[in-house]
Every structure is written in C-alpha cells, then in structure tokens.
Scaffold this motif. Structure first.
Motif, mmCIF file in Angstrom:
data_model
loop_
_atom_site.group_PDB
_atom_site.id
_atom_site.type_symbol
_atom_site.label_atom_id
_atom_site.label_comp_id
_atom_site.label_asym_id
_atom_site.label_seq_id
_atom_site.Cartn_x
_atom_site.Cartn_y
_atom_site.Cartn_z
ATOM 1 N N ILE A 90 56.162 -28.514 -10.733
ATOM 2 C CA ILE A 90 55.073 -29.042 -11.565
ATOM 3 C C ILE A 90 54.108 -27.917 -11.964
ATOM 4 O O ILE A 90 53.594 -27.883 -13.073
ATOM 5 C CB ILE A 90 54.310 -30.171 -10.814
ATOM 6 N N SER A 91 53.907 -26.978 -11.058
ATOM 7 C CA SER A 91 52.957 -25.891 -11.307
ATOM 8 C C SER A 91 53.361 -25.027 -12.498
ATOM 9 O O SER A 91 52.537 -24.316 -13.067
ATOM 10 C CB SER A 91 52.819 -25.008 -10.073
ATOM 11 N N LYS A 92 54.626 -25.065 -12.857
ATOM 12 C CA LYS A 92 55.087 -24.312 -14.020
ATOM 13 C C LYS A 92 54.431 -24.839 -15.294
ATOM 14 O O LYS A 92 54.275 -24.130 -16.267
ATOM 15 C CB LYS A 92 56.606 -24.434 -14.154
ATOM 16 N N TYR A 93 54.113 -26.125 -15.282
ATOM 17 C CA TYR A 93 53.625 -26.768 -16.503
ATOM 18 C C TYR A 93 52.154 -27.121 -16.455
ATOM 19 O O TYR A 93 51.519 -27.233 -17.475
ATOM 20 C CB TYR A 93 54.444 -28.032 -16.784
ATOM 21 N N MET A 94 51.639 -27.382 -15.264
ATOM 22 C CA MET A 94 50.225 -27.758 -15.184
ATOM 23 C C MET A 94 49.613 -27.308 -13.866
ATOM 24 O O MET A 94 50.321 -27.055 -12.890
ATOM 25 C CB MET A 94 50.063 -29.267 -15.388
ATOM 26 N N LYS A 95 48.300 -27.238 -13.871
ATOM 27 C CA LYS A 95 47.590 -26.841 -12.658
ATOM 28 C C LYS A 95 47.315 -28.113 -11.854
ATOM 29 O O LYS A 95 46.680 -29.047 -12.362
ATOM 30 C CB LYS A 95 46.279 -26.155 -13.050
ATOM 31 N N ILE A 96 47.788 -28.154 -10.642
ATOM 32 C CA ILE A 96 47.609 -29.381 -9.860
ATOM 33 C C ILE A 96 46.812 -29.129 -8.592
ATOM 34 O O ILE A 96 46.727 -28.001 -8.106
ATOM 35 C CB ILE A 96 48.974 -30.031 -9.505
ATOM 36 N N ASP A 97 46.249 -30.199 -8.088
ATOM 37 C CA ASP A 97 45.433 -30.126 -6.878
ATOM 38 C C ASP A 97 46.336 -30.369 -5.663
ATOM 39 O O ASP A 97 46.578 -31.506 -5.262
ATOM 40 C CB ASP A 97 44.334 -31.192 -6.972
ATOM 41 N N SER B 154 51.777 -38.842 -5.704
ATOM 42 C CA SER B 154 50.497 -38.906 -6.398
ATOM 43 C C SER B 154 49.977 -37.474 -6.499
ATOM 44 O O SER B 154 49.666 -36.853 -5.485
ATOM 45 C CB SER B 154 49.558 -39.798 -5.608
ATOM 46 N N ILE B 155 49.964 -36.941 -7.724
ATOM 47 C CA ILE B 155 49.630 -35.525 -7.906
ATOM 48 C C ILE B 155 48.442 -35.403 -8.872
ATOM 49 O O ILE B 155 48.599 -35.606 -10.075
ATOM 50 C CB ILE B 155 50.855 -34.754 -8.466
ATOM 51 N N PRO B 156 47.265 -35.094 -8.355
ATOM 52 C CA PRO B 156 46.110 -34.941 -9.252
ATOM 53 C C PRO B 156 46.253 -33.690 -10.128
ATOM 54 O O PRO B 156 46.576 -32.611 -9.606
ATOM 55 C CB PRO B 156 44.931 -34.793 -8.282
ATOM 56 N N ILE B 157 46.043 -33.865 -11.440
ATOM 57 C CA ILE B 157 46.159 -32.737 -12.377
ATOM 58 C C ILE B 157 44.769 -32.149 -12.608
ATOM 59 O O ILE B 157 43.814 -32.867 -12.897
ATOM 60 C CB ILE B 157 46.752 -33.215 -13.715
ATOM 61 N N LEU B 158 44.656 -30.822 -12.475
ATOM 62 C CA LEU B 158 43.373 -30.166 -12.724
ATOM 63 C C LEU B 158 43.301 -29.694 -14.170
ATOM 64 O O LEU B 158 42.309 -29.854 -14.850
ATOM 65 C CB LEU B 158 43.203 -28.987 -11.761
#
Lengths: 264, 94
Positions: free
Chosen positions: B47-54, B80-84
């Motif tokens: 997921i980190s490849k595409y967005m910054k997550i918490d 459940s992955i919060p997106i920053l």
C-alpha cells in the motif's frame, strides 16, 4: 479376520466417551460380535468401573506394552456377554508410558481375534489422544449440545482430519428434548449443521445412565430412552438403516396440539 | 414460547449457535500472531507504494463474513488502514 478399529473421542471431558464405549461395545457383543474394549486413559482409568469389571484386573495395557505379560493375560472376559473383552488401562502410571507406535503394535495383534476393537480416548489433545487414535481407522466423536463441548469436538474433528481420518461419525449425548422445544438447547440438526460430520446417534439425557453406571452394567438394549438410542447406534454401526428417534419432533407435535387449544 | 415471542428475546439456543459459528471460524483458521504480523508488514509495503498510511493505527483481523447464502460463513480478512496522504506521482504511474 479384518476388524473394525474405532476410537471414541470428544476433546472435552465428561461428555460420555466412556459410557458410549461401554454401551456400544456391549451392544455389539449382544449381536454376537467379538469385541475388545481398550481403555487408553492411562492414570485415570474408568472404563473398568463403568463395565463393572474393576475387581478382575490383574494386568493392564502398560504391562502388555512393557512385555511383563502376554496380551491374553491382560484381557478381561466379561462373563455376562460372550465375546466381550476389556483391556484395562494402568492406574499408577502416566501417559508417557505408551507411545503411538506401541499402540499400533498391540492393535495389530488384537485385530486377528476380534470383529471390533473400540478405544476409549482420554480427554484432551495431548499424547493420550495421539496414542488412542494411532491404531484406529475410524472415529466416533461424542459431544453434548453445549458450546464448550461443540467447540472441542470441532477441534478434534480438525485434528482427526489432519491425522488422515476419513470416517468420523457424531454422537450427540445428553440431549434434552423439552429444552430444545423451548429454544434453550441446540437441536441435533443445529449440532450436525455446525460440525458437518454424519450423525450416528442421538442419546437423550436419561437418569438410567447414572443408575446403570452405579451398577456397573451398561444399559444398551434396555427399554430406557438411552438404552434404545444406544441400541440404534449399534445397529447403524452394523450397517442397518435405522431412523433417528426424533425426540424434538414428537414433542413439537404435542406443542402444536396444545397450540391449537390455546388458539381456541 | 409465548413469553419469548412477547419480549422478542433471542432464544438461548440461537445465541449459542451465533456464538459458536463465529468462534469456530477463528478456531479453524488458526492464524498465528506471527503470521498476522507478517501479513501486516507485507500489506504495508504494498500500500505504501501508492499512498502514505498510518501504520501505527492500522488493524488487520480475521472474522466471519456473512455470505450470500446465510448458512455458510466464510472467514474473511478485514484490514482497516488509515490514509494520511495519497502520493500524486504514483497515482499517475497507475
């Protein structure tokens, strides 16, 4: 002679493994089969008292495995039923005295002489369980309609599958029809639905089981509800098609009748 | 029965069945905490490849998914992955 080697197991303690072993074994002997019951619960033997043979024990399973006696010497013949024998467990040892490989060897010897070998498995999933299932081809899983017993039965079924068992049958013990009718106990259909293995028998909760255990005489074949239910289990093991005693339905019929009166 | 219906209370049998169905699913899956941790790490990586997550507030768990047919419940992995922040560049690369 190729014998049927069946392990009676449940996971949880106190659901009726020993009572089931004693009744199924006695019932098969009454049909003229040669039956050997083996108590594999080392350190906590019980099958001998349920069978009423506790005063006749000289040698036990551990003696056989350690070579201190011949297999024949450890087998207690039940004088009330022809062809019924018990191999008692040791009371003063613990389960580490036996290994699964040794159990397989003992069963291989017994197979030549018996139609049925029924192993009473201890509660739990540790070495005692591994010993009990080692030589068996099929399993009878005993449960009661309670969440704790069903959860353990599900775990046991998973372990049996992992150990290569393909034939597993379910006995639902201590069912109370009036509670099922009230909606306060899971029905046999509910339990079968959850556990997903074929049903072999439904044993109603019956105080005669306690009385028969007090007397050391299994009640299979008697006219009591549990005696009839165990007799049906024995018939089904022998390949007969016997309909299940449907306690729940027969009572819900009465409920429907009283329901009509209420409406009137 | 009438009283039960009157108060619209769930029968204890139904409660037992519902509890068991959920319980047995997690029992059967038998996922070790170590494995869950590895799954979490890998999901984070992807997921980190595409967005910054918490990652501190991210949660994954296995629970029962109510299937289309009510009888069978399948185990499902919930994350459940919060997106920053969503990386703009990676979004274009897609």
């Amino acid at each position: 002679m190729e014998s049927n080697v069946i392990v009676v197991t449940s996971g949880k303690g106190g659901v009726g493994k020993t009572t089931t072993t004693a009744n199924v074994g006695t019932g098969l002997a009454k049909l003229g089969k040669k039956v050997c019951l083996i108590d594999t619960d080392i350190g906590l033997r019980n099958l001998d008292v349920v069978m009423g043979l506790e005063n006749r024990i000289v040698y036990n399973l551990v003696d056989v495995i350690e070579g201190s006696c011949r297999i024949k010497q450890a087998l207690i013949r039940d004088k009330r039923h022809q062809g019924l024998y018990l191999m008692p467990s040791a009371q003063t040892r613990d389960k580490s005295a036996v290994s699964p490989g040794q159990m397989v060897k003992v069963i291989e010897h017994l197979k030549e002489q018996f139609d049925y070998i029924i192993l009473d498995c201890p509660a739990g999933i540790e070495q005692g369980f591994q010993n009990a299932i080692a030589g068996a081809q099929r399993a009878i899983v005993v449960t009661t309609p309670e969440v704790s017993a069903i959860r353990d039965a599900d775990r046991i079924i998973g372990l049996l599958e992992a150990n290569g068992f393909s034939q597993m049958d379910l006995i639902i013990n201590r069912l109370r029809p009036e509670m099922v009718r009230r909606g306060d106990m899971m029905s046999s259909d509910d339990v079968v639905d959850i556990l997903g293995i074929p049903l072999l028998g439904i044993i109603p909760d019956d105080e005669n089981v306690v009385i028969s255990t007090n007397q050391g005489e299994p009640l299979v074949g008697s006219s009591s509800p549990a005696g009839l239910a165990y007799n049906n289990v024995v018939g089904r093991l022998e390949g007969q098609e016997i309909p299940f005693l449907n306690f729940e339905k027969s009572i819900s019929f009465f409920a429907r009748v009283t329901g009509i009166f209420h409406r009137v | 029965m009438r009283f039960v219906n009157f108060f619209k209370r769930k029968s204890s049998c139904q409660v037992a069945k519902d509890r068991l169905k959920i319980l047995l699913i997690s029992d059967r899956v038998n996922c070790s905490p170590e494995m869950m941790e590895l799954i979490k790490k890998d999901i984070t990586k992807v997921i980190s490849k595409y967005m910054k997550i918490d990652t501190d507030h991210m949660e994954i768990q296995i629970c029962a998914k109510k299937g289309n047919n009510t009888k069978s419940r399948m185990p499902a992995l919930y994350a459940s992955i919060p997106i920053l922040d969503i990386h703009k560049q990676s979004g274009q690369a897609l």
